[in-house]
Design a protein around this motif. Sequence first.
Motif, PDB file in Angstrom:
ATOM      1  N   GLY A   1       0.820  -1.211   0.000  1.00 36.68           N
ATOM      2  CA  GLY A   1       0.000   0.000   0.000  1.00 36.68           C
ATOM      3  C   GLY A   1       0.851   1.257   0.000  1.00 36.68           C
TER       4      GLY A   1
ATOM      5  N   GLU B   1      -9.204  -5.292  -0.323  1.00 32.10           N
ATOM      6  CA  GLU B   1     -10.047  -4.559  -1.265  1.00 32.10           C
ATOM      7  C   GLU B   1     -10.615  -3.292  -0.623  1.00 32.10           C
ATOM      8  N   HIS B   2     -10.997  -3.398   0.653  1.00 28.91           N
ATOM      9  CA  HIS B   2     -11.583  -2.237   1.342  1.00 28.91           C
ATOM     10  C   HIS B   2     -10.577  -1.105   1.467  1.00 28.91           C
ATOM     11  N   TYR B   3      -9.315  -1.439   1.735  1.00 29.43           N
ATOM     12  CA  TYR B   3      -8.298  -0.396   1.937  1.00 29.43           C
ATOM     13  C   TYR B   3      -7.431  -0.194   0.698  1.00 29.43           C
ATOM     14  N   LYS B   4      -7.913  -0.742  -0.443  1.00 33.62           N
ATOM     15  CA  LYS B   4      -7.262  -0.523  -1.735  1.00 33.62           C
ATOM     16  C   LYS B   4      -5.789  -0.919  -1.707  1.00 33.62           C
TER      17      LYS B   4
END
Length: 302
Positions: free
Chosen positions: A13, A263-266
Amino acid sequence: MSIVSLKKITFCGLIAEKTGVLDKLQSLGRTHLIPLGKELKKTDELPVHGIDDALIALKYLQHCKIQRHQVRQAEGFDFNHVVQQVIELKNTLVDLREYREFLQERIKDVALWGDFNLADSGELDGYKFWFYIVPKRLMKQVRQTELTWEQVNQSNTHAYIIVLAKNEPAANAMPVPRTHTGDVSLSQLYKNLENVELELEDALAMRESLTRWMSLIMLNLAQYENNLALKSAHTLTRDEPDIFVVQAWVADENIAACEHFAEHYKLAWMIDSPDGTEQPPTLLKNTTTFAGGEEIVKEKDA
């Protein structure tokens, strides 16, 4: 009980979002991080008195027979100060109890001689008192000596003899070695004992008073452990100028939750099986009969 199969999951990330991602990953609680950087030592950045003292203080308060109403509002609560108070109080109570025991034994010994104060130097023209506890069967030898002596007390088996002399009598002048009574009078010993009892009473009352902080100590302790775990997680990642990478072991049954997390935090992510050289921790899963006791047991290096 069975061993659960583990996979290695990698998240990638933006470095600016690292703290938030690690915090949420910690809250997720389904992964075991793999060090990619320098692992934080437990002793790094500890509070003033450390987690061990906090646990000792908490346990000490929990064992107090009388406990106060718990304070729930954290305003005015100083975690380190309260822990320090409890640890110091615990040590003080140990010292006071040991001193009380010493005084009780001293009183038992001195009481046999009566309540007296030793003369100051020069008051008796240089003469001093010398104390002997003589078995009655040896009193014949005392009567034959030329020393000035007086029997001040007796038991069924012993006589308590005081010799008046300027210098300590020779070792063979009396049938037994002399007894050391100390220079504190019996009445003063009783006063000291009374003072110690009062100090103990105050200290025990203080311990009772400090029990009101148990809930806040527990809450702060949990928060401290969470903060330490988060700091540790920060050191386990691999950081580049713009991105970070974190790896963790995850059970097969939790992969879907980790995918949803990514997926939620890309986050970019991938799943790998352990290669032949890696040693993942052992996840033990109980059968239905023993459910509720699952835990991850980390393998220690030989």
